[in-house]
Motif scaffolding. Sequence first.
Motif, PDB file in Angstrom:
ATOM      1  N   PRO A   1       0.807  -1.233   0.000  1.00 55.57           N
ATOM      2  CA  PRO A   1       0.000   0.000   0.000  1.00 55.57           C
ATOM      3  C   PRO A   1       0.832   1.272   0.000  1.00 55.57           C
ATOM      4  CG  PRO A   1       0.002  -1.017   2.177  1.00 55.57           C
ATOM      5  CD  PRO A   1       0.674  -1.988   1.256  1.00 55.57           C
ATOM      6  N   LEU A   2       2.136   1.148   0.296  1.00 54.76           N
ATOM      7  CA  LEU A   2       3.001   2.320   0.327  1.00 54.76           C
ATOM      8  C   LEU A   2       3.751   2.528  -0.993  1.00 54.76           C
ATOM      9  CD1 LEU A   2       4.563   1.921   3.900  1.00 54.76           C
ATOM     10  CD2 LEU A   2       2.611   3.324   3.223  1.00 54.76           C
ATOM     11  N   GLY A   3       3.407   1.743  -2.015  1.00 59.28           N
ATOM     12  CA  GLY A   3       4.120   1.817  -3.284  1.00 59.28           C
ATOM     13  C   GLY A   3       4.086   3.194  -3.906  1.00 59.28           C
ATOM     14  N   VAL A   4       2.939   3.868  -3.854  1.00 53.17           N
ATOM     15  CA  VAL A   4       2.796   5.205  -4.439  1.00 53.17           C
ATOM     16  C   VAL A   4       3.726   6.189  -3.746  1.00 53.17           C
ATOM     17  CG1 VAL A   4       1.240   7.186  -4.678  1.00 53.17           C
ATOM     18  CG2 VAL A   4       0.450   4.891  -5.282  1.00 53.17           C
ATOM     19  N   ILE A   5       3.768   6.146  -2.428  1.00 53.66           N
ATOM     20  CA  ILE A   5       4.631   7.061  -1.662  1.00 53.66           C
ATOM     21  C   ILE A   5       6.096   6.792  -1.961  1.00 53.66           C
ATOM     22  CG2 ILE A   5       5.294   7.778   0.669  1.00 53.66           C
ATOM     23  CD1 ILE A   5       2.449   7.069   1.558  1.00 53.66           C
ATOM     24  N   LEU A   6       6.475   5.515  -1.992  1.00 49.08           N
ATOM     25  CA  LEU A   6       7.873   5.159  -2.283  1.00 49.08           C
ATOM     26  C   LEU A   6       8.274   5.642  -3.683  1.00 49.08           C
ATOM     27  CD1 LEU A   6       8.041   1.506  -0.873  1.00 49.08           C
ATOM     28  CD2 LEU A   6       9.083   3.550   0.103  1.00 49.08           C
ATOM     29  N   ALA A   7       7.386   5.451  -4.659  1.00 53.50           N
ATOM     30  CA  ALA A   7       7.699   5.852  -6.030  1.00 53.50           C
ATOM     31  C   ALA A   7       7.842   7.364  -6.139  1.00 53.50           C
ATOM     32  CB  ALA A   7       6.611   5.353  -6.975  1.00 53.50           C
ATOM     33  N   THR A   8       6.967   8.113  -5.461  1.00 55.96           N
ATOM     34  CA  THR A   8       7.040   9.583  -5.493  1.00 55.96           C
ATOM     35  C   THR A   8       8.350  10.073  -4.898  1.00 55.96           C
ATOM     36  OG1 THR A   8       4.629   9.708  -5.284  1.00 55.96           O
ATOM     37  CG2 THR A   8       5.880  11.715  -4.820  1.00 55.96           C
ATOM     38  N   LEU A   9       8.716   9.533  -3.745  1.00 57.78           N
ATOM     39  CA  LEU A   9       9.960   9.939  -3.085  1.00 57.78           C
ATOM     40  C   LEU A   9      11.178   9.517  -3.891  1.00 57.78           C
ATOM     41  CD1 LEU A   9       9.053   9.125   0.640  1.00 57.78           C
ATOM     42  CD2 LEU A   9       9.031  11.353  -0.506  1.00 57.78           C
ATOM     43  N   ALA A  10      11.097   8.347  -4.547  1.00 55.91           N
ATOM     44  CA  ALA A  10      12.229   7.853  -5.338  1.00 55.91           C
ATOM     45  C   ALA A  10      12.499   8.744  -6.539  1.00 55.91           C
ATOM     46  CB  ALA A  10      11.966   6.422  -5.805  1.00 55.91           C
ATOM     47  N   GLY A  11      11.455   9.421  -7.043  1.00 55.76           N
ATOM     48  CA  GLY A  11      11.636  10.264  -8.216  1.00 55.76           C
ATOM     49  C   GLY A  11      12.286  11.594  -7.923  1.00 55.76           C
ATOM     50  N   ILE A  12      12.230  12.062  -6.665  1.00 60.07           N
ATOM     51  CA  ILE A  12      12.706  13.408  -6.338  1.00 60.07           C
ATOM     52  C   ILE A  12      14.205  13.601  -6.585  1.00 60.07           C
ATOM     53  CG2 ILE A  12      13.003  15.058  -4.435  1.00 60.07           C
ATOM     54  CD1 ILE A  12      10.293  14.143  -3.360  1.00 60.07           C
ATOM     55  N   PRO A  13      15.086  12.645  -6.191  1.00 61.39           N
ATOM     56  CA  PRO A  13      16.522  12.905  -6.411  1.00 61.39           C
ATOM     57  C   PRO A  13      16.939  12.887  -7.880  1.00 61.39           C
ATOM     58  CG  PRO A  13      16.160  11.181  -4.756  1.00 61.39           C
ATOM     59  CD  PRO A  13      14.863  11.402  -5.456  1.00 61.39           C
ATOM     60  N   MET A  14      16.076  12.378  -8.751  1.00 64.14           N
ATOM     61  CA  MET A  14      16.437  12.248 -10.159  1.00 64.14           C
ATOM     62  C   MET A  14      16.215  13.555 -10.898  1.00 64.14           C
ATOM     63  SD  MET A  14      14.821   8.495 -10.993  1.00 64.14           S
ATOM     64  CE  MET A  14      15.522   8.504 -12.647  1.00 64.14           C
ATOM     65  N   TYR A  15      16.813  13.656 -12.082  1.00 54.27           N
ATOM     66  CA  TYR A  15      16.522  14.797 -12.956  1.00 54.27           C
ATOM     67  C   TYR A  15      16.325  14.282 -14.375  1.00 54.27           C
ATOM     68  CZ  TYR A  15      16.856  18.868 -15.890  1.00 54.27           C
ATOM     69  OH  TYR A  15      16.586  19.827 -16.838  1.00 54.27           O
ATOM     70  N   ALA A  16      15.120  14.418 -14.859  1.00 55.61           N
ATOM     71  CA  ALA A  16      14.797  14.043 -16.236  1.00 55.61           C
ATOM     72  C   ALA A  16      13.464  14.691 -16.573  1.00 55.61           C
ATOM     73  CB  ALA A  16      14.713  12.522 -16.376  1.00 55.61           C
ATOM     74  N   ASP A  17      13.160  14.744 -17.864  1.00 55.46           N
ATOM     75  CA  ASP A  17      11.825  15.165 -18.246  1.00 55.46           C
ATOM     76  C   ASP A  17      11.022  13.926 -18.584  1.00 55.46           C
ATOM     77  OD1 ASP A  17      12.713  14.358 -20.722  1.00 55.46           O
ATOM     78  OD2 ASP A  17      13.252  16.388 -21.336  1.00 55.46           O
ATOM     79  N   ILE A  18       9.830  14.134 -19.113  1.00 56.35           N
ATOM     80  CA  ILE A  18       8.951  12.989 -19.345  1.00 56.35           C
ATOM     81  C   ILE A  18       9.524  12.020 -20.369  1.00 56.35           C
ATOM     82  CG2 ILE A  18       7.563  14.112 -21.142  1.00 56.35           C
ATOM     83  CD1 ILE A  18       5.139  12.706 -19.599  1.00 56.35           C
ATOM     84  N   PHE A  19      10.354  12.516 -21.295  1.00 55.41           N
ATOM     85  CA  PHE A  19      10.917  11.650 -22.315  1.00 55.41           C
ATOM     86  C   PHE A  19      11.918  10.656 -21.728  1.00 55.41           C
ATOM     87  CE2 PHE A  19       9.614  15.529 -24.489  1.00 55.41           C
ATOM     88  CZ  PHE A  19       8.792  15.008 -25.456  1.00 55.41           C
ATOM     89  N   GLY A  20      12.543  11.017 -20.621  1.00 54.56           N
ATOM     90  CA  GLY A  20      13.465  10.104 -19.966  1.00 54.56           C
ATOM     91  C   GLY A  20      12.800   9.157 -18.995  1.00 54.56           C
ATOM     92  N   THR A  21      11.634   9.536 -18.473  1.00 57.58           N
ATOM     93  CA  THR A  21      10.971   8.704 -17.464  1.00 57.58           C
ATOM     94  C   THR A  21       9.999   7.696 -18.070  1.00 57.58           C
ATOM     95  OG1 THR A  21       9.240  10.377 -17.162  1.00 57.58           O
ATOM     96  CG2 THR A  21      11.132  10.478 -15.687  1.00 57.58           C
ATOM     97  N   VAL A  22       9.462   7.981 -19.253  1.00 59.45           N
ATOM     98  CA  VAL A  22       8.471   7.080 -19.842  1.00 59.45           C
ATOM     99  C   VAL A  22       8.987   5.659 -20.058  1.00 59.45           C
ATOM    100  CG1 VAL A  22       7.277   6.600 -22.019  1.00 59.45           C
ATOM    101  CG2 VAL A  22       6.885   8.744 -20.846  1.00 59.45           C
ATOM    102  N   PRO A  23      10.219   5.443 -20.604  1.00 60.65           N
ATOM    103  CA  PRO A  23      10.664   4.063 -20.781  1.00 60.65           C
ATOM    104  C   PRO A  23      10.798   3.303 -19.464  1.00 60.65           C
ATOM    105  CG  PRO A  23      12.431   5.627 -21.294  1.00 60.65           C
ATOM    106  CD  PRO A  23      11.177   6.405 -21.192  1.00 60.65           C
ATOM    107  N   ILE A  24      11.178   4.006 -18.385  1.00 60.19           N
ATOM    108  CA  ILE A  24      11.237   3.349 -17.071  1.00 60.19           C
ATOM    109  C   ILE A  24       9.833   2.981 -16.623  1.00 60.19           C
ATOM    110  CG2 ILE A  24      11.948   3.603 -14.663  1.00 60.19           C
ATOM    111  CD1 ILE A  24      14.012   5.663 -15.571  1.00 60.19           C
ATOM    112  N   ALA A  25       8.897   3.915 -16.787  1.00 59.04           N
ATOM    113  CA  ALA A  25       7.508   3.661 -16.406  1.00 59.04           C
ATOM    114  C   ALA A  25       6.920   2.516 -17.218  1.00 59.04           C
ATOM    115  CB  ALA A  25       6.684   4.931 -16.607  1.00 59.04           C
ATOM    116  N   GLU A  26       7.223   2.479 -18.502  1.00 61.04           N
ATOM    117  CA  GLU A  26       6.721   1.424 -19.382  1.00 61.04           C
ATOM    118  C   GLU A  26       7.206   0.053 -18.916  1.00 61.04           C
ATOM    119  OE1 GLU A  26       6.885   0.285 -24.161  1.00 61.04           O
ATOM    120  OE2 GLU A  26       8.233   1.796 -23.314  1.00 61.04           O
ATOM    121  N   ALA A  27       8.488  -0.035 -18.556  1.00 60.78           N
ATOM    122  CA  ALA A  27       9.053  -1.300 -18.102  1.00 60.78           C
ATOM    123  C   ALA A  27       8.471  -1.722 -16.753  1.00 60.78           C
ATOM    124  CB  ALA A  27      10.577  -1.186 -18.015  1.00 60.78           C
ATOM    125  N   LEU A  28       8.315  -0.760 -15.843  1.00 59.13           N
ATOM    126  CA  LEU A  28       7.747  -1.078 -14.528  1.00 59.13           C
ATOM    127  C   LEU A  28       6.314  -1.590 -14.655  1.00 59.13           C
ATOM    128  CD1 LEU A  28       9.032   1.937 -12.381  1.00 59.13           C
ATOM    129  CD2 LEU A  28       9.711  -0.455 -12.146  1.00 59.13           C
TER     130      LEU A  28
END
Length: 333
Positions: free
Chosen positions: A243-270
């Motif tokens: 149930p904490l997956g959403v919170i973990l994913a949101t926090l995990a994204g903060i240290p990264m730097y990318a735009d949507i073009f860099g995050t979509v392939p990761i999201a697609e694979a997940l």
Amino acid sequence: MQAWDFIQDEVLGMKWLSRLIGRAVEACGLDPAGRVGGSVQFFFFDIIKIMVLLGVLILVISYIQSYFPPERTRKILGRFHGLGANCVAALLGTVTPFCSCSSIPLFIGFTSAGLPLGVTFSFLISSPMVDLGSLVLLMSIFGWKIAVVYVVLGLVIAVAGGTLIEKLHLEEQVEEFIRHGRALDVPQEKLGFRDRLGYAWGQVVSTARKVFPYVLLGVGIGAIIHNWIPQAWIVKLLGSGNPLGVILATLAGIPMYADIFGTVPIAEALLGKGAQLGVVLSFMMGVTTLSLPSMIMLRKAVKPKLLGIFVAICTAGIVVVGYIFNAIQFIIL
């Protein structure tokens, strides 16, 4: 319906390209269904698809954007007041640069020009989170239902966040050099079609150069997730059992730097490995809106209290959106 399926699969999804690369992988003696061959196919397919879509999108959006230089945008926003101004600012954010670091200078200029703080924050939230590029790219990966709901909820976060900041009366939390700054009133150039097209092409080249390293990184991570990380691990960490997956994913994204073009392939694979839809989209929103480099830039313009409130509002909104997507996942997929 068949015509839309063709557009979804063959034009936006570019499945013809996937089949072509699959045959090329086989010609090289690799099995596209295997780990190595599958990784190679995923890597080259996603890079080519994203960069092609990126080029077309930026060309079109930059041409539109040529009609909305900062001074003209400021004048448009200045005509509206209250909630209407926040809505217009959020919508204008959809035709501006693709990453939060590019949006912050515009935010500073609008704030210096005397626009209400809540309006400028609605713009700042929507610009990296729900630009027109995200709509088309999400449609190419997840389908039109998810793309539309993502954009609508992103705009809701932008409007609600800006409105709340406005109600808190935090103008003194903006750094003094911005509050007492003065925007230059530069008249818009009379640009013809060729001038605007040249500007748009320049934006394509400039943005592609900046984005390509992040696309490479994102696709590389996506290929590893897609073909090498066991599905059971992803399901256990980011699936419906956590149930904490959403919170973990949101926090995990903060240290990264990318735009949507860099995050979509990761999201697609997940998503392909069994992660919940809300978890995947929360991760994307966290990366594009709250990346650490952009927060460092924003700190130069606002004081810690306002920065903290901004991060808290965006984080809460992203988490709520994530759980909404989890709740409706089986309806819209």
